[in-house]
Design a protein around this motif. Structure first.
Motif, PDB file in Angstrom:
ATOM      1  N   GLN A   1       0.844  -1.209   0.000  1.00 40.48           N
ATOM      2  CA  GLN A   1       0.000   0.000   0.000  1.00 40.48           C
ATOM      3  C   GLN A   1       0.867   1.240   0.000  1.00 40.48           C
ATOM      4  O   GLN A   1       0.568   2.228  -0.659  1.00 40.48           O
ATOM      5  CB  GLN A   1      -0.936  -0.007   1.228  1.00 40.48           C
ATOM      6  CG  GLN A   1      -2.149  -0.911   1.024  1.00 40.48           C
ATOM      7  CD  GLN A   1      -2.837  -1.223   2.319  1.00 40.48           C
ATOM      8  OE1 GLN A   1      -2.464  -0.768   3.417  1.00 40.48           O
ATOM      9  NE2 GLN A   1      -3.900  -2.014   2.237  1.00 40.48           N
ATOM     10  N   LYS A   2       1.921   1.180   0.756  1.00 40.08           N
ATOM     11  CA  LYS A   2       2.845   2.327   0.827  1.00 40.08           C
ATOM     12  C   LYS A   2       3.462   2.600  -0.524  1.00 40.08           C
ATOM     13  O   LYS A   2       3.727   3.735  -0.904  1.00 40.08           O
ATOM     14  CB  LYS A   2       3.950   1.968   1.829  1.00 40.08           C
ATOM     15  CG  LYS A   2       4.019   2.865   3.029  1.00 40.08           C
ATOM     16  CD  LYS A   2       5.390   2.733   3.620  1.00 40.08           C
ATOM     17  CE  LYS A   2       5.221   2.591   5.104  1.00 40.08           C
ATOM     18  NZ  LYS A   2       6.432   2.440   5.837  1.00 40.08           N
ATOM     19  N   LEU A   3       3.716   1.526  -1.301  1.00 41.55           N
ATOM     20  CA  LEU A   3       4.348   1.696  -2.617  1.00 41.55           C
ATOM     21  C   LEU A   3       3.391   2.299  -3.642  1.00 41.55           C
ATOM     22  O   LEU A   3       3.815   2.847  -4.642  1.00 41.55           O
ATOM     23  CB  LEU A   3       4.857   0.345  -3.149  1.00 41.55           C
ATOM     24  CG  LEU A   3       6.073  -0.230  -2.405  1.00 41.55           C
ATOM     25  CD1 LEU A   3       6.329  -1.687  -2.777  1.00 41.55           C
ATOM     26  CD2 LEU A   3       7.327   0.592  -2.702  1.00 41.55           C
ATOM     27  N   ALA A   4       2.132   2.226  -3.337  1.00 41.98           N
ATOM     28  CA  ALA A   4       1.084   2.839  -4.169  1.00 41.98           C
ATOM     29  C   ALA A   4       1.171   2.416  -5.622  1.00 41.98           C
ATOM     30  O   ALA A   4       1.094   3.227  -6.550  1.00 41.98           O
ATOM     31  CB  ALA A   4       1.181   4.371  -4.046  1.00 41.98           C
ATOM     32  N   TRP A   5       1.380   1.121  -5.829  1.00 43.74           N
ATOM     33  CA  TRP A   5       1.329   0.632  -7.221  1.00 43.74           C
ATOM     34  C   TRP A   5      -0.111   0.471  -7.659  1.00 43.74           C
ATOM     35  O   TRP A   5      -0.995   0.205  -6.832  1.00 43.74           O
ATOM     36  CB  TRP A   5       2.044  -0.737  -7.289  1.00 43.74           C
ATOM     37  CG  TRP A   5       3.544  -0.660  -7.082  1.00 43.74           C
ATOM     38  CD1 TRP A   5       4.336   0.432  -7.290  1.00 43.74           C
ATOM     39  CD2 TRP A   5       4.364  -1.693  -6.606  1.00 43.74           C
ATOM     40  NE1 TRP A   5       5.637   0.111  -6.980  1.00 43.74           N
ATOM     41  CE2 TRP A   5       5.684  -1.225  -6.555  1.00 43.74           C
ATOM     42  CE3 TRP A   5       4.157  -3.039  -6.212  1.00 43.74           C
ATOM     43  CZ2 TRP A   5       6.762  -1.983  -6.140  1.00 43.74           C
ATOM     44  CZ3 TRP A   5       5.261  -3.801  -5.814  1.00 43.74           C
ATOM     45  CH2 TRP A   5       6.550  -3.261  -5.768  1.00 43.74           C
ATOM     46  N   ASN A   6      -0.311   0.570  -8.890  1.00 41.08           N
ATOM     47  CA  ASN A   6      -1.671   0.434  -9.408  1.00 41.08           C
ATOM     48  C   ASN A   6      -1.954  -1.044  -9.672  1.00 41.08           C
ATOM     49  O   ASN A   6      -1.879  -1.532 -10.803  1.00 41.08           O
ATOM     50  CB  ASN A   6      -1.782   1.272 -10.704  1.00 41.08           C
ATOM     51  CG  ASN A   6      -3.177   1.230 -11.255  1.00 41.08           C
ATOM     52  OD1 ASN A   6      -4.129   0.957 -10.530  1.00 41.08           O
ATOM     53  ND2 ASN A   6      -3.325   1.524 -12.534  1.00 41.08           N
ATOM     54  N   VAL A   7      -2.215  -1.738  -8.572  1.00 41.27           N
ATOM     55  CA  VAL A   7      -2.437  -3.177  -8.687  1.00 41.27           C
ATOM     56  C   VAL A   7      -3.602  -3.576  -7.801  1.00 41.27           C
ATOM     57  O   VAL A   7      -3.970  -2.877  -6.854  1.00 41.27           O
ATOM     58  CB  VAL A   7      -1.190  -3.992  -8.266  1.00 41.27           C
ATOM     59  CG1 VAL A   7      -0.030  -3.739  -9.188  1.00 41.27           C
ATOM     60  CG2 VAL A   7      -0.811  -3.684  -6.827  1.00 41.27           C
TER      61      VAL A   7
END
Lengths: 142, 611
Positions: free
Chosen positions: A32-38
């Motif tokens: 969640q912290k990395l905020a990837w669009n997955v």
């Protein structure tokens, strides 16, 4: 997070295959912290993960599996063996995430074509970023 | 003639008796009788000469018997009876002589009257007897000549040798039957030919053309000397090939002439002899070539120990015998090593005792370079026509290298025997066809607890407990073909103990057959040790795994939590958290060390090494 079947609208997934709830939580927070669009999906063992993949797997799917080894019902090795017979196997890449520092485990993991990395717990955001930014992974993911 | 004498002398009968000396009889062969006088010739055949001789002895003067009155012979009853029967009153008998021998009688009889014959009358009788004698002699000569002629003709015609007469110019004027047959010509074809005739296609004994003037008959005519035993070949028109004849020619001379007027040539067919001689010469040459070129030694010696012949092969190696032989130094023995002299003598004696028997003997001889050669000979004693020993004939070969090889082989065999019997490792020889033991060494006996005698009656499956008989046969086959060289087996010894063995095999050839050589290593303890170590390894691996996965899991968890807490923290929490972190890291290092050490314990069963 709902671990039930997600609507297959998304095509980019990260699967957290981990029986330990604490590590599940930790890894979720990391991603969640990395905020990837997955789309983030969780399974408590290898069989659940396969079932989920069966449901969401399409020809344009891309999945990154963060796979624990030591799990009940279906451990990480069994998951990898069964993945090899799935039609979507080319759409799945696996990073083994294990407590074990035994190089035998690392060597075993490298024998699987889908495995792109072996991470020792506790993993850090940087470990995931390295995988994410790897050109070959970017090529796979797009 | 008898009649003329009878008329002149006025006697009644004139006759001739001829003696048959062989049968001591005389026969009245000729008789003249006066008219009216009875012929007596028929009655006077086979009269014993003794009657005449008797009278000759008693009543003759100079062999003439004159009896004027037969009554004077009354005392000779037999004779008187004969005379009376013939009505003879008086008679004269004069001998007919041929070369001083009485061969007959000419006689006069007076039948009608007694009378005394006069000296003249008797003389006339003597002349008559001489005439008759001469006539008989001539007749005898003529008969002899005729006989000789006939005999000659018979001989001429029937003799096996050909005879040809040639005149002074060499023309054939006469030939006998044999000549026609031998030459293949008729008389018509032969008469008139001469030695220059090209149809003879004459060749000399070497097969080279022989001109006509060099034929024996022509040489005899030319030189006036006989020519004997010339071999020549002439073309036989019927056989259409050359035949060989042996010709002698004899010139004939007339009295007082120095040049022969004629020559006769005699010849006989020697074609077969010639062929035999040619073949013999070829065979001899062939034999000589064989003897001279063969790789064996061929020698002959006389009975006094000198060489009489040696072939080139022998001379190549032992040429020094030439000098020994020329110095008459019992060359044969001198060319044999001293320690084999007795053996040589005994061999020769054995041969002499049984001529023709081949006796084999091995002898050491120094060669020209002084090296000792071991030679293997076959001796035989040769004999003459009467069976008397004449020479020793010996054929031999150099067996030096073979003997050396045999010796090396024997030494090698002895070495192998030692290696086999004195080896500390149990070894055996197996028959791959039967699975039976052929030989075992003492170490094998000790290991299995059976004696050699017991093992010789046992089979490999009597000891092997890890495989079936069929499997063992299969192993043996594979060993022979080279596909298997080692096997792990379980064998039971005499005590019933099962031993784990490591067997290595080799296929070897012995006495022309393939057998299996097995070396046994007892690996029971070693295997036990390996199994123990493997168990320990497994245990260690389990420990490493447990530590890696189980022990470390909470630790990893802890470390993950700490990472999270760091981000939420007030200042005091940081210090506590750093302690928790360092402890966790320390625990982590320890666990990693233990894991590493466990990984270092590796056992590779295949390399049999402990790292």
């Amino acid at each position: 997070m709902d671990t039930n079947i997600m609507q297959p609208a998304a095509t980019r997934f990260i699967f957290l295959v981990e029986d330990d709830p604490i590590f599940q939580l930790l890894h979720q927070k990391l991603i969640q912290k990395l905020a990837w669009n997955v789309e983030l999906l969780a399974a408590r063992n290898g069989q659940e993960a396969l079932d989920l993949l069966d449901k969401v797997g399409t020809s344009d799917m891309r999945a990154l599996v963060l796979l624990d080894i030591n799990m009940p019902i279906c451990d990480g090795w069994q998951f990898l063996n069964q993945l090899n017979s799935k039609f979507y196997k080319e759409s799945v890449q696996v990073a083994v995430v294990s407590s074990s520092t035994d190089h035998v485990d690392r060597q075993n993991a490298s024998k699987y074509k889908n495995v792109i990395d072996y991470l020792v717990k506790p993993i850090k955001a940087a470990d995931l970023e390295i995988i994410w930014n790897e050109p070959s992974f970017q090529e796979f993911w797009k | 003639m008898l009649g003329q004498v009878g008329n002149v002398l006025h006697v009644d009968r004139v006759y001739i008796f001829q003696f048959d000396q062989e049968h001591v009889l005389m026969n009245n062969t000729f008789e003249w009788c006066a008219d009216g006088i009875t012929a007596q010739k028929e009655n006077l055949q086979n009269v014993p000469i003794e009657l005449y001789r008797g009278m000759l002895h008693q009543n003759s003067v100079a062999d003439i018997i004159h009896i004027p009155d037969i009554n004077s012979l009354k005392r000779n009853v037999e004779m008187f009876g004969h005379l009376q029967a013939q009505q003879i009153q008086s008679f004269v008998l004069v001998p007919i002589k041929l070369e001083d021998q009485i061969v007959g009688i000419v006689g006069l009889d007076s039948v009608r009257v007694k009378r005394i014959f006069t000296f003249k009358e008797i003389e006339l009788m003597q002349v008559l007897s001489e005439i008759i004698g001469n006539t008989l002699q001539r007749k005898s000569h003529i008969e002899k000549i005729q006989d000789q002629d006939r005999d000659f003709k018979n001989l001429f015609d029937t003799m096996a040798q050909g005879v040809v007469y040639q005149d002074a110019n060499g023309q054939i004027i006469q030939a006998n039957t044999a000549a026609l047959r031998l030459l293949g010509l008729t008389m018509q074809q032969l008469l008139g030919k001469d030695s220059m005739d090209s149809e003879w296609h004459a060749v000399n004994s070497e097969g080279q053309p022989l001109p006509g003037d060099q034929h024996p008959a022509m040489i005899a005519l030319k030189t006036g000397q006989p020519v004997y035993n010339v071999e020549m070949g002439i073309y036989h028109p019927i056989q259409k090939q050359h035949i060989w004849i042996l010709v002698s020619a004899m010139p004939e001379f007339r009295n007082g002439e120095s040049k022969p007027f004629r020559v006769f040539a005699t010849f006989q067919d020697i074609t077969q002899n010639k062929k035999d001689a040619i073949q013999l010469a070829i065979n001899e040459q062939r034999l000589r070539s064989i003897i001279e070129t063969q790789t064996s030694y061929v020698i002959r010696t006389n009975l006094t120990g000198s060489y009489t012949y040696w072939n080139k092969t022998f001379e190549d190696d032992f040429s020094y015998v030439k000098k020994l032989n020329s110095e008459n130094k019992e060359a044969v023995l001198a060319s044999i090593c001293d320690y084999h002299h007795q053996r040589t003598i005994e061999t020769v004696q054995e041969c002499l005792a049984q001529p023709g028997k081949v006796v084999q003997v091995e002898l050491d001889k120094p060669d020209d370079d002084g090296n000792i050669r071991t030679t293997l000979w076959e001796f035989v004693c040769l004999t003459d026509d009467r069976g008397n020993p004449t020479e020793m004939q010996c054929v031999g070969i150099d067996v030096t290298e073979q003997r050396k090889a045999t010796k090396r082989l024997e030494e090698s065999e002895a070495r192998f025997k030692d290696i086999f019997n004195k080896n500390m490792s149990p070894m055996c020889l197996l028959d791959p066809q039967t699975g039976g033991y052929i030989d075992v060494n003492p170490a094998f006996e000790n290991f299995y607890g059976y004696t050699k005698e017991q093992l010789m009656n046992m089979f490999i499956w009597d000891i092997n407990v890890s495989n079936s008989k069929d499997e063992i046969y299969g192993f043996l086959k594979s060993i022979i073909s080279g596909n298997i060289q080692t096997l792990d087996l379980k064998h039971k010894n005499a005590k019933g103990e099962v031993k784990e063995i490591y067997a290595s095999f080799a296929s070897i050839v012995s006495e022309g057959r393939q057998i299996v050589h097995e070396i046994v290593i007892d690996v029971t303890e070693r295997n036990q040790y390996f199994r123990t170590v493997e168990l320990q390894n497994k245990a260690l691996q389990d420990i490493a795994w447990t530590q890696s996965h189980i022990v470390r899991a909470p630790l990893a968890r802890l470390m993950g939590i700490v990472d999270q807490l760091k981000e939420l923290n007030p200042e005091e929490l940081k210090d506590w958290l750093s302690l928790v972190e360092s402890s966790a890291h320390e625990l982590d290092l320890i666990i990693q060390k233990i894991t590493s050490r466990a990984q270092e314990i590796k056992f590779n069963k295949q390399s049999d090494q402990l790292n």
